[in-house]
Design a protein around this motif. Structure first.
Motif, PDB file in Angstrom:
ATOM      1  N   THR A  77     -28.964   0.807  28.324  1.00 27.67           N
ATOM      2  CA  THR A  77     -29.511   0.496  29.647  1.00 27.67           C
ATOM      3  C   THR A  77     -30.789  -0.300  29.481  1.00 27.67           C
ATOM      4  O   THR A  77     -31.699   0.106  28.754  1.00 27.67           O
ATOM      5  CB  THR A  77     -29.797   1.787  30.436  1.00 27.67           C
ATOM      6  N   ILE A  78     -30.850  -1.453  30.159  1.00 27.46           N
ATOM      7  CA  ILE A  78     -32.037  -2.320  30.119  1.00 27.46           C
ATOM      8  C   ILE A  78     -32.648  -2.360  31.514  1.00 27.46           C
ATOM      9  O   ILE A  78     -32.066  -2.959  32.432  1.00 27.46           O
ATOM     10  CB  ILE A  78     -31.673  -3.741  29.660  1.00 27.46           C
ATOM     11  N   PRO A  79     -33.805  -1.725  31.725  1.00 26.21           N
ATOM     12  CA  PRO A  79     -34.462  -1.780  33.038  1.00 26.21           C
ATOM     13  C   PRO A  79     -35.505  -2.895  33.071  1.00 26.21           C
ATOM     14  O   PRO A  79     -36.049  -3.309  32.037  1.00 26.21           O
ATOM     15  CB  PRO A  79     -35.133  -0.411  33.137  1.00 26.21           C
ATOM     16  N   SER A  80     -35.795  -3.386  34.256  1.00 21.84           N
ATOM     17  CA  SER A  80     -36.892  -4.336  34.441  1.00 21.84           C
ATOM     18  C   SER A  80     -37.500  -4.116  35.815  1.00 21.84           C
ATOM     19  O   SER A  80     -36.834  -3.602  36.730  1.00 21.84           O
ATOM     20  CB  SER A  80     -36.419  -5.785  34.288  1.00 21.84           C
ATOM     21  N   SER A  81     -38.766  -4.504  35.964  1.00 21.09           N
ATOM     22  CA  SER A  81     -39.501  -4.262  37.211  1.00 21.09           C
ATOM     23  C   SER A  81     -40.235  -5.521  37.635  1.00 21.09           C
ATOM     24  O   SER A  81     -40.719  -6.294  36.795  1.00 21.09           O
ATOM     25  CB  SER A  81     -40.518  -3.129  37.028  1.00 21.09           C
ATOM     26  N   HIS A  82     -40.311  -5.700  38.938  1.00 22.81           N
ATOM     27  CA  HIS A  82     -41.039  -6.822  39.514  1.00 22.81           C
ATOM     28  C   HIS A  82     -41.606  -6.365  40.864  1.00 22.81           C
ATOM     29  O   HIS A  82     -41.039  -6.645  41.912  1.00 22.81           O
ATOM     30  CB  HIS A  82     -40.124  -8.039  39.696  1.00 22.81           C
ATOM     31  N   ASP A 114     -38.558   0.206  29.109  1.00 18.28           N
ATOM     32  CA  ASP A 114     -38.108   0.889  27.893  1.00 18.28           C
ATOM     33  C   ASP A 114     -36.577   0.997  27.907  1.00 18.28           C
ATOM     34  O   ASP A 114     -35.991   1.578  28.821  1.00 18.28           O
ATOM     35  CB  ASP A 114     -38.732   2.286  27.801  1.00 18.28           C
ATOM     36  N   ILE A 115     -35.939   0.456  26.879  1.00 19.07           N
ATOM     37  CA  ILE A 115     -34.481   0.414  26.788  1.00 19.07           C
ATOM     38  C   ILE A 115     -33.949   1.764  26.313  1.00 19.07           C
ATOM     39  O   ILE A 115     -34.527   2.403  25.430  1.00 19.07           O
ATOM     40  CB  ILE A 115     -34.037  -0.711  25.837  1.00 19.07           C
ATOM     41  N   LEU A 116     -32.830   2.191  26.889  1.00 19.44           N
ATOM     42  CA  LEU A 116     -32.176   3.437  26.497  1.00 19.44           C
ATOM     43  C   LEU A 116     -30.899   3.141  25.716  1.00 19.44           C
ATOM     44  O   LEU A 116     -30.091   2.299  26.131  1.00 19.44           O
ATOM     45  CB  LEU A 116     -31.809   4.279  27.721  1.00 19.44           C
ATOM     46  N   LEU A 117     -30.731   3.826  24.578  1.00 18.04           N
ATOM     47  CA  LEU A 117     -29.484   3.821  23.821  1.00 18.04           C
ATOM     48  C   LEU A 117     -28.827   5.178  24.038  1.00 18.04           C
ATOM     49  O   LEU A 117     -29.419   6.216  23.717  1.00 18.04           O
ATOM     50  CB  LEU A 117     -29.749   3.572  22.334  1.00 18.04           C
ATOM     51  N   ASN A 118     -27.605   5.179  24.554  1.00 14.36           N
ATOM     52  CA  ASN A 118     -26.981   6.411  25.034  1.00 14.36           C
ATOM     53  C   ASN A 118     -25.703   6.737  24.273  1.00 14.36           C
ATOM     54  O   ASN A 118     -24.865   5.859  24.030  1.00 14.36           O
ATOM     55  CB  ASN A 118     -26.625   6.270  26.519  1.00 14.36           C
ATOM     56  N   TYR A 119     -25.540   8.017  23.926  1.00 14.26           N
ATOM     57  CA  TYR A 119     -24.275   8.524  23.394  1.00 14.26           C
ATOM     58  C   TYR A 119     -23.808   9.665  24.280  1.00 14.26           C
ATOM     59  O   TYR A 119     -24.596  10.557  24.625  1.00 14.26           O
ATOM     60  CB  TYR A 119     -24.421   9.033  21.959  1.00 14.26           C
ATOM     61  N   ARG A 120     -22.511   9.628  24.645  1.00 13.19           N
ATOM     62  CA  ARG A 120     -21.968  10.673  25.517  1.00 13.19           C
ATOM     63  C   ARG A 120     -20.646  11.173  24.964  1.00 13.19           C
ATOM     64  O   ARG A 120     -19.806  10.385  24.527  1.00 13.19           O
ATOM     65  CB  ARG A 120     -21.782  10.132  26.941  1.00 13.19           C
ATOM     66  N   TYR A 121     -20.484  12.477  24.979  1.00 11.48           N
ATOM     67  CA  TYR A 121     -19.290  13.131  24.447  1.00 11.48           C
ATOM     68  C   TYR A 121     -18.511  13.781  25.587  1.00 11.48           C
ATOM     69  O   TYR A 121     -19.086  14.528  26.387  1.00 11.48           O
ATOM     70  CB  TYR A 121     -19.672  14.186  23.412  1.00 11.48           C
ATOM     71  N   GLN A 122     -17.221  13.499  25.657  1.00 12.93           N
ATOM     72  CA  GLN A 122     -16.366  14.102  26.684  1.00 12.93           C
ATOM     73  C   GLN A 122     -15.978  15.504  26.238  1.00 12.93           C
ATOM     74  O   GLN A 122     -14.937  15.743  25.637  1.00 12.93           O
ATOM     75  CB  GLN A 122     -15.116  13.248  26.914  1.00 12.93           C
ATOM     76  N   ALA A 123     -16.858  16.469  26.532  1.00 10.27           N
ATOM     77  CA  ALA A 123     -16.644  17.845  26.072  1.00 10.27           C
ATOM     78  C   ALA A 123     -15.509  18.523  26.812  1.00 10.27           C
ATOM     79  O   ALA A 123     -14.768  19.316  26.233  1.00 10.27           O
ATOM     80  CB  ALA A 123     -17.936  18.644  26.231  1.00 10.27           C
ATOM     81  N   LEU A 124     -15.376  18.238  28.120  1.00 14.75           N
ATOM     82  CA  LEU A 124     -14.307  18.818  28.927  1.00 14.75           C
ATOM     83  C   LEU A 124     -13.659  17.724  29.747  1.00 14.75           C
ATOM     84  O   LEU A 124     -14.349  16.924  30.394  1.00 14.75           O
ATOM     85  CB  LEU A 124     -14.843  19.894  29.878  1.00 14.75           C
ATOM     86  N   GLU A 125     -12.337  17.693  29.733  1.00 14.48           N
ATOM     87  CA  GLU A 125     -11.610  16.840  30.654  1.00 14.48           C
ATOM     88  C   GLU A 125     -11.268  17.648  31.902  1.00 14.48           C
ATOM     89  O   GLU A 125     -10.996  18.850  31.823  1.00 14.48           O
ATOM     90  CB  GLU A 125     -10.349  16.288  29.999  1.00 14.48           C
ATOM     91  N   GLU A 126     -11.264  16.999  33.030  1.00 16.98           N
ATOM     92  CA  GLU A 126     -11.050  17.694  34.290  1.00 16.98           C
ATOM     93  C   GLU A 126      -9.633  18.267  34.371  1.00 16.98           C
ATOM     94  O   GLU A 126      -8.653  17.607  33.998  1.00 16.98           O
ATOM     95  CB  GLU A 126     -11.280  16.731  35.450  1.00 16.98           C
ATOM     96  N   GLY A 127      -9.527  19.511  34.837  1.00 14.60           N
ATOM     97  CA  GLY A 127      -8.238  20.161  35.040  1.00 14.60           C
ATOM     98  C   GLY A 127      -8.151  20.754  36.431  1.00 14.60           C
ATOM     99  O   GLY A 127      -9.001  20.491  37.287  1.00 14.60           O
ATOM    100  N   ASP A 128      -7.152  21.568  36.636  1.00 16.34           N
ATOM    101  CA  ASP A 128      -6.979  22.171  37.953  1.00 16.34           C
ATOM    102  C   ASP A 128      -8.175  23.043  38.338  1.00 16.34           C
ATOM    103  O   ASP A 128      -8.582  23.077  39.508  1.00 16.34           O
ATOM    104  CB  ASP A 128      -5.701  23.016  37.979  1.00 16.34           C
TER     105      ASP A 128
END
Length: 284
Positions: free
Chosen positions: A87-92, A105-119
Motif C-alpha cells: 500500500t502506497i499512501p500520499s497526502s496533499h 509510509d509504505i506498507l508491505l502486507n502478508y495475509r493468510y487465509q486461516a479459515l474459508e467461509e462455510g455454512d
C-alpha cells in the motif's frame, strides 16, 4: 421528465441484470467481494488473479482540508492461502498552518487465509504489515521509524443479499520522535506508540452488481502532542456508501464506489467524500 424516467429504468436494468453466466449462478452478495472501503474483508485473492485498488479521500474539516490518496496491489502467492500486497499512501492537504504533501509510509502486507467461509464458519484472514519509513516527518507524511501492524478481519455472508465484516487491529511504532509545535528543528524525545482499531460493516446487495454499504471504524490512536508527550484519542467514523461492478466478466472485474465518512466526535475529522476504484483481472 419522461426521458429521465427512461434513463433511470435503463440504469436499474443494467445493474440488476447479470452480465454473464457466472453472475447468474451466484447469489447477489457473491458478485462483488473484497471491495470494502474502510473495513478489510477476509477474502484472499484467488490463484492467478491480481487486484489494483485506488482510493481518494477529500477532507473538508476546518482543521484539515485537502486530499489523501492510496494505491494497493494484491497478489496471491501460489494459492489463495497466501497473499502479498503493498500500500502506497500520499497526502496533499493543509493541517492548520502546515502544508502536508508527498508519499507516506509504505506498507508491505502478508495475509493468510486461516479459515474459508462455510455454512457456520466466517472467513478469517489475519494480516501482518511492515511499515516502511518512506514518508517525510518534516512534511507530516511519515513517522520516521519502521513500524508493525496486525489486523484480524472476519467476513460472513448471512443471506443471499447481506454480509457483515468485522476488524480488530493493532499498530506499533517504536521510538517515534515528533515535531514540536510545527517546528522542523525541535523534536520530541522518543516514545513507542501503540494504537488499536476496531470496526464493522454491513453490506446489502440491492442488485447483484450494486451494493449498499454502511461501515463504522473506531481508532484508539496514540500520538505525540505539541508538548512532546504521548496522548490518546478515540476517533470514531461512520461511512455510508455504495459499490457497483461496472464490468463483471470472467477474467476482468471493475468496481467503482463512493462513500461519505463522517466523524462522530470532535477528535475525528469530517471527510467530505471517499472515492474508490478496483480493477481485478487474471495475470496468466
Amino acid at each position: 421528465m419522461r426521458r429521465a424516467s427512461y434513463l433511470l429504468i435503463s440504469i436499474i436494468s443494467i445493474l440488476s441484470a447479470p452480465l454473464n453466466l457466472r453472475s447468474a449462478e451466484q447469489r447477489p452478495i457473491d458478485v462483488i467481494e473484497d471491495n470494502s472501503f474502510l473495513i478489510e474483508e477476509a477474502y484472499n485473492q484467488e490463484a492467478g488473479v491480481v487486484q489494483h485498488i485506488f482510493s481518494a479521500t477529500y477532507n473538508n474539516d476546518s482543521r484539515q482540508r485537502g486530499w489523501s490518496f492510496s494505491f494497493t496491489q494484491e497478489w496471491p502467492v501460489f494459492s489463495q492461502d497466501h497473499q502479498f500486497s503493498y500500500t502506497i499512501p500520499s497526502s496533499h492537504f493543509k493541517d492548520g498552518a502546515d502544508r502536508i504533501y508527498g508519499i507516506g509510509d509504505i506498507l508491505l502486507n502478508y495475509r493468510y487465509q486461516a479459515l474459508e467461509e462455510g455454512d457456520l464458519l466466517p472467513a478469517f484472514a489475519p494480516r501482518f504489515s511492515l511499515i516502511l519509513p518512506t514518508g517525510d516527518r518534516d512534511r507530516g507524511t511519515g513517522d520516521g521509524v519502521v513500524g508493525y501492524q496486525w489486523n484480524l478481519p472476519f467476513s460472513k455472508k448471512l443471506a443471499s443479499r447481506f454480509a457483515m465484516h468485522a476488524n480488530f487491529g493493532l499498530t506499533y511504532l517504536p521510538h517515534v520522535r515528533a515535531r514540536l509545535g510545527g517546528s522542523t528543528a525541535a523534536l520530541s524525545s522518543k516514545h513507542s506508540l501503540v494504537s488499536y482499531n476496531l470496526g464493522a460493516s454491513g453490506i446489502f446487495a440491492l442488485f447483484p452488481r450494486f451494493h449498499l454499504m454502511l461501515e463504522w471504524v473506531g481508532t484508539f490512536d496514540e500520538s505525540i502532542d505539541d508538548r512532546g508527550r504521548p496522548a490518546r484519542s478515540f476517533l470514531p467514523v461512520i461511512s455510508p456508501g455504495f459499490r457497483t461492478a461496472i464490468v463483471n466478466e470472467d477474467k476482468l472485474q471493475v468496481v467503482l464506489g463512493a462513500a461519505m465518512p463522517v466523524g462522530l466526535n470532535r477528535k475525528a475529522n469530517n471527510q467530505g467524500a471517499f472515492l474508490y476504484l478496483s480493477i481485478e483481472h487474471d495475470f496468466y
